[in-house]
Scaffold this motif. Structure first.
Motif, PDB file in Angstrom:
ATOM      1  N   ASN A 425       2.444   0.145  -0.742  1.00 36.23           N
ATOM      2  CA  ASN A 425       2.104  -0.369   0.591  1.00 36.23           C
ATOM      3  C   ASN A 425       1.069  -1.480   0.498  1.00 36.23           C
ATOM      4  O   ASN A 425       0.154  -1.590   1.310  1.00 36.23           O
ATOM      5  N   GLY A 457       5.956   5.644   0.271  1.00 38.34           N
ATOM      6  CA  GLY A 457       5.622   4.293   0.679  1.00 38.34           C
ATOM      7  C   GLY A 457       6.482   3.269  -0.019  1.00 38.34           C
ATOM      8  O   GLY A 457       7.408   3.594  -0.780  1.00 38.34           O
ATOM      9  N   VAL A 770       3.766   5.530   9.320  1.00 38.93           N
ATOM     10  CA  VAL A 770       3.819   4.094   9.046  1.00 38.93           C
ATOM     11  C   VAL A 770       3.233   3.360  10.231  1.00 38.93           C
ATOM     12  O   VAL A 770       3.381   3.774  11.379  1.00 38.93           O
ATOM     13  N   LEU A 854       4.888  -3.249   5.267  1.00 44.41           N
ATOM     14  CA  LEU A 854       5.492  -2.225   6.115  1.00 44.41           C
ATOM     15  C   LEU A 854       6.067  -2.799   7.390  1.00 44.41           C
ATOM     16  O   LEU A 854       6.492  -2.062   8.275  1.00 44.41           O
TER      17      LEU A 854
END
Length: 1665
Positions: A425, A457, A770, A854
């Motif tokens: 991430n 992730g 997220v 993300l």
């Protein structure tokens, strides 16, 4: 004997430990040591002892050393040949030399060799003494007075050491073994010399052996004595050490680790070795761990790379053959039960610049990657490719997983190795016990040893080669492990410590996505002390808030934590444990880390610091509430400045709002750190808090109180996300986008769930929240139709689920089904999308951003540069595989393909891309930028336009150039500023609009615009003017800002109005100063008049053009107009209500705050039903201040508003509190009073009580009931609540509370009786009890007191009561009865004793006693010391006040000033001053007191004595002045009188006068001679004359008159006769006056004496003139 450097100038602190015997032994030993060389560079020559001595000593200490010594000694004695002895001695010498060489090779000085300096052996070591690791030169360079302070204290110093007894015995045994080894070598040498001097014959072997032993015994006697003394000293040391450890309280000596020598940073070249050193002190002995970039160093995993050693108290980390990967921050972490301390050092590995060594290249060693050099020169470019790539991966908690790919780099250079870095991430992945990266030379792997949900992730591998890099990304999903109990919730995740101090540690976590099928009721927090495996639960009841302060910790200990979720089914699995955290204050941690390192001196001296005694700490400062939930409240403050040297503790107190009854929260345990968590508070109640400091001197004053705090969760659960839109991605994935929750605070992220259409079962798509507004859901089944929903999560909990999305079939996005949102970009990859992208454009790699990885806010793709190049990108470079799969098709195909692939939608028009914008215009131009504006597309495609993309191209000589992107992200307004243009260059532009369906066709190419400086700088006109809330004298005008803001931002607006029929020159402004709001309430309108309005914007350049007109509108209040009404219901809920009876079927209510719609506001809740609407405030606060309006759509402007300012908010909150928590109003709070007989009455009064009112009586949080001790009563008519106690005992100290329950209303009042307050009340109750007993007999109504009368006498008086005729009163002074003349009749009840002219002799103790058969009472008055002085001061004051005014009196000597007082005391100080200056007394000017007269005598006055005279009488406290003016006429008259009196005195002194000698009557017989003598005086000498019968008398023979010497006058009659009878007189006279002395002469005849006696003439007298 050498001493450490810091003891050379200071006396040893434990000299008492060394007794005289030890000193004597030391001196003998040192003398002997000087005579025999102990060692010289490894050679040793010692005399040995007898075998018996060796045997005894070895048996005393160690069997092992004894065996070794006996074997060597017996060999030494039994060998008869010189060769055997020589070989044996050589062996011992070799061992000794090797031992020395070992110590020398390790850098030890003479005092630290294995042989060790005997001075250190014989000297008892001080507490916590360690060997010095400094060389002699370093020791000499250190300051002479250096001392190492460990901690301050007043503890008694103890001799001995702090090592364990076992280690000490081992050390002693090792020393004895080494010493005997050297001694045996000495004995062999001596024996060899003796044997060589004699013949070695068999017949003399016995004699030779005997002589040998005798010689040996003689040579070693001194050494034997010395060693015996050493043995005794050592035995004593061991005994004292054993006694010391027997008395030792280990807890008192525990202390946290401390770095004596910290590791030092190094900068080294490649291929070199580097060593990091550190030395740590602490008890128990700390355990030291080395870290590299916060990851523990595993020696076994990197065999040969790292060498970790701990020797002689020194810890070392050696890094072999450093390379660039070893450039890092290294941490040495020392930990024991008292805490953890770290020291940091950096290692920087430098690379060589310039020519490469051929030998290095031939050797095949890997070179630094930053060279970017090939053997043939500099490489122009490296091509990096990924083969056998890892794809989207799925794992389960507890499993293992490995991600990997093969890296192909061309051209291949074996000497150059790439830099491989993994990211999760966007954050670098560091090696840990959970994850380990590995690089094998051509393949990179990332291994998870134990998967956790925290590992979920987007993982990215970045390979960098010189200045070039490539990276590849894929998502890793981690599913929950199977629950032990079916239906139990999943494990929480991300357990971390938010705040740590001595008293508590705040733990936070994230809620799991899976609740097991029933809502999660809360969470249990477990703790485990580091070093143990015992887990204990921290909370008894589950907590819902995802933060919790853990208390009950031991200061300095380190803990790990885990969290378990619980629902109605059971408790789920625990989370992954947190990182260790120590229960220490941040300031303490900083202090330990910042503590300066000191060189280790081999010994530590504990220094003492005298504490500041008797200093009560001041109040804490900056007290505030840092966190408040329904379960707890956290307070934080700063320690006081005044607190002395000793530690302080804190007491926290709370108080209900509206009262001043403060209750101590932590009554049992004081708080040590300046933060505290309070539990057991009533939800919804309002409190204030304050803190006190305390130490041994007492408890200080309280701090300032906090603001009012209402107990409850301040963090709201976020609103559900909205507009869930799924889009196709691949055969197994779907991209889900949504609108983020509005006004969500401390948002953790979102959980996405999916469900197969018709199944009704939901599965989580992610297990780690997220952030952002879009996510790619993988692992779906191709061809299945899914629906999706999203919910937000923060610390307060999980939101409601969003509305289900539309169903979407999972298939690859081919032919237009792909939204442009999912097109991959260089800096924006959708969550979960596999992507490979290059970074060949620059030397520095792009910065990772978590939001970008993300896809929290995805950047829209740039529009096509031309119709022929749509679907291609010029900036982003995507790998071919991804391009083939995700390349956007042409816009013409998109609508058709979408209609084919998606299922039909009922009653909903298909969404198409918008039409092109048009009318592109240049609004403003600068030297290097231009502002464009355009009109919105005619058709939006059935969906809202989400943004615009602008392209531009240069036109040179009429030939257009290549299209370029102007904006990377879409712009929402129909205007945009293009920067970084070229001045005086011609440009063309085109614009494309975008909605959810995709990017529309570009607009027609604009005209040619030249980039040059324009002068248009003011803003454009505002637009979209709207009029609402029309009333007879007011209305509200709203508008939108201008599309073009000018050269600088818009700073405000001006509003103008005029009557509709007025001319244009009659516009008038409504606001003199520009307003920032985009609305204005217009006041002061005339009813029935029609108005029009306009708005102008202003910036720094000036005011722009006006807007289009709004209106006309008539100022009138239409019939049926209603206003917004505020309401507070019985539950305390505050709401705004509006009703409209003119609605149409399509009408809706639209609420706004400050005329901005409040849709989906987390602080508000709107409910509309029929013609009524209600907007409810969830938690009215400062953020809710403003104007709230309600508009009704599809009507003729029906609207109303309501203003909530600060005053209104306070009123509503008070009303809400009253309705939500109704209280019983009270007239008076709980109070306590003492009744006549010493009874204690607790009482309070309510304004009103019903017949059902109940009262609970609480003492120290426990309910008490009526009984022998407590009597309780409630008067419901008057509202008085009472509780009586006969007597107050020590156990009655505490907090008393009356809790009232009257229907729904409650109330309570608390009274705190602790400390001095309770002691005072208890004392008062006992006093009143004794008073009641005393008043049963004769007693004093008023005790003995004194009074000074107007005559300055002292009157002692008292008032008595309950007196009878039999009552007697007796006065005493100093226990002796005073007889009083008069008898008291007690009619007035006053008894007095008068003391006249009170003085020091009257000081003493006065007592008066009342007594009769009913009892007695006494009153005592102390008139000594201060009491007597106070009385004397009052007496002196009265005397001073009685002084008369100063008067002037002339005397023969001068002038006298005087005043009279009642009487004079020496305590009354008299001071005279003349014209403001004190008078200096001389023989001419004197002062004094005569009787009651106080005077000042001025003899022989002169004109200088004129002026103002002041007499000050000082009574001991104040001065009283009397003044007189001796000047002018007053002085003249006094001076004249003085002269007169002076002359009169002189005349009186010098006038003629008869001093004596003449009788008054002389009776003489006739015929006798009369002789009289008289003395006279006068200056000048007076004249003397005589008179007889008033006639002059002259001297003759009969009467002789003589005056001799001017002093004596003679009167002689030789023979008296009757004729001489008569009255005679002597007259003396001079110039000052005269005087006559008369006498009578009576001559009698004896016969006639009796007869004439009756007729004697009268006696003579003296007269003076």
């Amino acid at each position: 004997m050498s001493l450490p450097f810091y003891q050379r100038s200071h006396q040893h602190y434990d000299l008492g430990y060394r007794n005289k015997d030890l000193h004597t032994t030391m001196s003998h030993y040192q003398q002997e040591k000087k005579r025999s060389a102990v060692y010289t560079h490894g050679s040793t020559a010692y005399s040995s002892r007898s075998s018996a001595a060796h045997r005894q000593e070895s048996q005393a200490f160690s069997q092992a050393s004894a065996a070794s010594y006996q074997q060597q000694a017996s060999q030494a004695y039994s060998l008869g040949t010189s060769s055997s002895l020589h070989s044996q001695g050589s062996e011992v010498s070799r061992k000794t030399a090797s031992a020395y060489d070992y110590g020398y090779s390790h850098g030890l000085t003479d005092s630290s060799l294995l042989l060790e300096d005997y001075s250190s052996k014989l000297s008892p070591q001080t507490k916590r003494a360690k060997r010095s690791l400094l060389s002699g030169e370093e020791t000499r360079n250190l300051p002479g007075n250096y001392m190492v302070p460990l901690y301050s204290g007043r503890q008694v110093h103890m001799g001995g050491i702090r090592d364990s007894e076992e280690e000490r015995i081992k050390e002693a045994a090792a020393y004895i073994a080494q010493r005997t080894l050297l001694a045996s070598e000495e004995a062999i040498a001596a024996s060899k010399q003796t044997t060589a001097s004699k013949q070695a014959t068999a017949s003399k072997q016995t004699t030779s052996t005997f002589q040998q032993e005798e010689t040996f015994e003689k040579k070693s006697r001194n050494i034997a004595i010395r060693e015996k003394a050493e043995e005794l000293s050592l035995r004593k040391t061991l005994e004292e050490t054993q006694a010391y450890h027997g008395k030792l309280n280990e807890d008192h000596l525990l202390h946290a680790p401390e770095f004596i020598i910290k590791p030092r940073s190094h900068t080294v070249w490649e291929k070199e070795n580097v060593k990091l050193h550190c030395s740590v002190a602490g008890w128990p002995e700390p355990r030291l761990t080395w870290y590299k970039n916060q990851v523990p160093i595993n020696v076994h995993a990197n065999s040969g790379k790292y060498i970790i050693e701990s020797r002689y108290g020194m810890h070392t980390l050696e890094i072999s053959k450093c390379d660039f990967e070893d450039t890092a921050q290294y941490r040495a972490s020392a930990m024991n039960v008292q805490g953890e301390l770290s020291a940091y050092a950096s290692v920087v590995v430098k690379r060589y610049k310039g020519e490469l060594d051929d030998s290095v290249l031939r050797g095949g060693a890997s070179m630094p990657l930053s060279f970017a050099v090939t053997p043939y020169g500099y490489a122009s470019k490296f091509e990096i490719h990924f083969d056998d790539k890892f794809d989207v991966s799925f794992g389960r908690e507890g499993e293992t997983m490995s991600l990997g790919c093969r890296v192909v780099i061309t051209p291949e250079i074996k000497q150059f190795q790439p830099e491989v870095q993994w990211y999760r991430n966007g954050a670098p992945v560091s090696p840990s016990k959970w994850v380990q990266p590995h690089w094998s030379g051509d393949r990179a792997t990332l291994t998870f040893s134990h998967l956790n949900k925290e590992d979920e992730g987007l993982y990215t591998i970045r390979v960098r080669m010189g200045e070039y890099y490539e990276q590849y990304s894929a998502y890793v999903f981690v599913r929950d492990a199977d629950a032990e109990i079916e239906g139990a919730p999943a494990a929480p995740l991300d357990v971390v410590s938010l705040d740590a101090n001595k008293d508590y540690i705040i733990i936070s976590w994230k809620q799991p996505a899976v609740d097991g099928g029933s809502p999660i009721l809360g969470y249990f927090i477990d703790k485990c002390e580091v070093g143990t495996d015992t887990w204990s639960q921290c909370n008894d009841t589950p907590v819902k808030f995802a933060r919790f302060p853990v208390t009950g910790l031991i200061e300095g200990r380190s803990y790990i934590f885990r969290v378990r979720a619980v629902n109605k089914t059971g408790i789920g699995l625990p989370s992954r444990v947190s990182e260790p955290v120590a229960a220490l204050d941040p300031a303490e941690k900083a202090r330990l880390k910042s503590r300066p390192s000191a060189p280790w001196t081999g010994q530590i001296i504990v220094t003492e610091e005298e504490p500041t005694e008797g200093v009560i700490p001041g109040p804490p400062t900056d007290l505030s509430v840092t966190e408040a939930t329904r379960s707890y409240v956290v307070l934080s403050w700063k320690p006081p400045g005044q607190r002395g040297h000793e530690g302080i503790m804190y007491f926290v107190e709370k108080c209900d709002v509206g009262t001043e009854n403060w209750q101590r929260v932590n009554t049992e345990l004081p708080v040590k750190s300046p933060r505290f968590a309070l539990f057991d508070l009533v939800e919804g109640k309002s409190y204030r808090f304050r803190v006190r400091c305390s130490n041994s001197a007492g408890v200080g004053e309280p701090s300032e109180t906090t603001e009012v705090t209402v107990v409850g969760d301040k963090l709201d659960i976020p609103k559900a996300p909205g507009k869930i839109i799924p889009s196709r991605n691949t055969d197994t994935s779907v991209v889900v986008s949504w609108e983020e929750s509005k006004d969500a605070k401390e948002l953790v992220g979102y959980y996405i769930e999916c469900s197969v259409v018709g199944s009704g079962e939901w599965e989580p798509c992610n297990n780690n929240p997220v952030k952002g507004s879009r996510f790619t859901c993988h692992g779906l089944t191709t061809g299945q139709s899914y629906i999706f929903r999203v919910r937000a999560v923060n610390a307060a909990g999980l939101s409601e689920y969003s509305q289900d999305s539309e169903a979407i079939e999972v298939k690859a996005a081919i032919g237009g089904g792909v939204s442009p949102d999912v097109w991959p970009r260089l800096s924006d990859t959708p969550g979960g999308l596999t992507d490979s992208r290059g970074g060949m454009n620059g030397a520095s790699p792009p910065t990772f951003q978590k939001d970008a990885l993300l896809s929290s806010k995805p950047n829209k793709p740039s529009p096509p540069s031309s119709p022929s190049s749509r679907g291609q990108k010029e900036v982003s470079k995507v790998s071919e595989s991804v391009q083939e799969e995700l390349s956007p098709p042409s816009q013409e195909v998109a609508p058709q393909e979408q209609s084919k692939s998606e299922p039909p939608k009922k009653k909903k028009d298909p969404v198409a891309v918008p039409s092109p914008p048009y009318d592109i215009a240049c609004l403003e131009s600068f030297r290097d930028s231009m502002v464009l504006g355009w009109k919105q597309p005619d058709t939006t495609g059935g969906a809202e336009i989400t943004g615009y993309y602008v392209n531009y191209r240069e036109v040179v000589g009429g030939v257009p150039g290549k299209w370029r992107e102007a904006n990377i992200k879409a712009v929402s307004d129909a205007a945009y500023k293009i920067s970084n243009l070229k001045e005086n260059t011609v440009y063309q532009f085109q614009v494309s609009a975008m909605n959810i369906a995709g990017l529309g066709a570009p607009s027609a190419v604009s005209e040619c615009f030249k980039c040059e400086e324009w002068t248009i700088a003011v803003p454009g006109p505002p637009h979209s003017l709207k009029i609402s809330e029309v009333r007879k004298n007011s209305l509200v005008l709203q508008w939108k800002p201008p599309l073009y803001s000018g050269r600088t931002p818009v700073t405000g607006y001006f509003v103008d109005l005029k009557e509709a029929s007025a001319k244009d020159d009659q516009w008038r402004g409504l606001n003199e100063a520009a307003i920032a709001n985009k609305y204005l309430r217009v006041q002061g309108l005339k009813e029935g008049v029609s108005y029009v309005f306009r708005v102008r914007a202003i910036n720094q350049a000036g005011v722009g053009k006006p807007s289009d007109l709004a209106g006309p509108v008539v100022a009138e209040t239409r019939p049926g107009t209603k206003e917004v009404v505020v309401n507070v219901d019985d539950d305390g809920v505050i709401s705004l209500n509006f009703e409209c009876d003119q609605m149409t079927p399509k009408s809706e209510f639209v609420w706004s705050k400050d005329y901005v719609p409040t849709e989906d506001s987390p602080r508000l809740e709107v409910e509309s039903k029929g013609t009524k609407t209600k907007m409810t405030f969830k938690d009215l606060g400062a953020d809710d201040l403003g104007t709230y309006s309600c508009d009704v759509t599809d009507t003729d402007g029906i609207a109303s508003s309501y203003l909530i300012d600060e005053e209104e908010m306070k009123r509503l909150l008070a009303l809400s509190q009253e309705h939500k928590f109704p209280i019983v109003p009270t007239k008076s709070e709980l109070a306590v009073e003492i009744l006549e007989k010493g009874q204690v009455r607790f009482w309070m009064q309510a304004e009103k009580l019903s017949g059902n009112a109940k009262v609970n009586y609480i003492f120290n949080e426990k309910e008490i009931f009526e009984g022998p001790k407590y009597k309780m009563h409630i008067d419901r008519n008057t509202g008085i609540i009472e509780m009586f106690m006969e007597k107050l005992q020590d156990e009655d100290e505490g907090t008393y509370t009356f809790q009232i329950q009257d229907g729904k209303a409650t109330g309570h009042s608390t009274l705190v009786l602790i400390g001095d307050v309770y002691k005072k009340l208890q004392k008062e109750a006992e006093f009143q009890r004794q008073e009641w007993i005393r008043k049963q007999g004769p007693h004093f109504a008023e005790y003995l007191s004194w009074e000074v009368t107007g005559e300055c006498n002292v009157l002692l008086k008292c008032k008595v009561a309950n007196i009878t005729k039999d009552t007697h009163i007796v006065w005493y002074k100093d226990e002796r009865e005073i007889s009083v003349d008069e008898k008291h009749d007690f009619k007035d009840g006053i008894c007095t004793l008068l003391i006249t002219e009170f003085s020091k002799k009257d000081a003493g103790f006065y007592e008066v006693i009342l007594k009769d058969d009913r009892g007695k009472d006494k009153s005592r008055l102390k008139l000594v010391d201060e009491a007597f002085q106070d009385l004397m001061t009052e007496v002196c004051r009265k005397i001073a006040l009685s002084a008369t005014d100063l008067k002037i009196q002339s005397t023969a000597e001068g002038i006298r000033l005087y005043s009279f007082v009642c009487y004079y005391l020496d305590d009354l100080k008299v001071n005279w001053s003349h014209n403001g200056a004190g008078i200096k007394y001389t023989d001419r000017v004197k002062s004094g007191v005569t009787g009651e007269q106080i005077w000042l005598q001025i003899n022989e006055p002169t004109p200088n004595d004129k002026g103002k005279y002041v007499m000050e009488l000082f009574d001991g406290k104040t001065g009283h002045q009397k003044t007189v003016d001796l000047s002018g006429q007053a002085f003249d008259e006094a001076f004249a009188e003085f002269q007169r009196l002076k002359q009169a005195a002189i005349a009186e002194k010098n006038r003629a006068r008869v001093l004596g000698g003449l009788p008054d009557v002389v009776t003489i017989q006739e015929g006798k001679a009369l002789n009289l003598t008289c003395n006279v005086w006068g200056d000048p000498t007076p004249e003397v004359s005589w008179l007889k019968n008033e006639k002059p008398l002259t001297s003759d023979d009969h009467c002789s008159l003589r005056f001799e010497a001017g002093k004596t006058a003679f009167f002689t009659i030789s023979g008296v006769s009757t004729a001489d009878s008569g009255k005679y007189g002597l007259v003396v006279k001079n110039k000052y006056g005269s005087e006559t002395s008369d006498f009578t002469v009576s001559v009698f005849i004896p016969e006639e004496e009796a007869r004439k006696g009756a007729s004697e003439p009268p006696k003579g007298n003296q007269t003076s003139k």
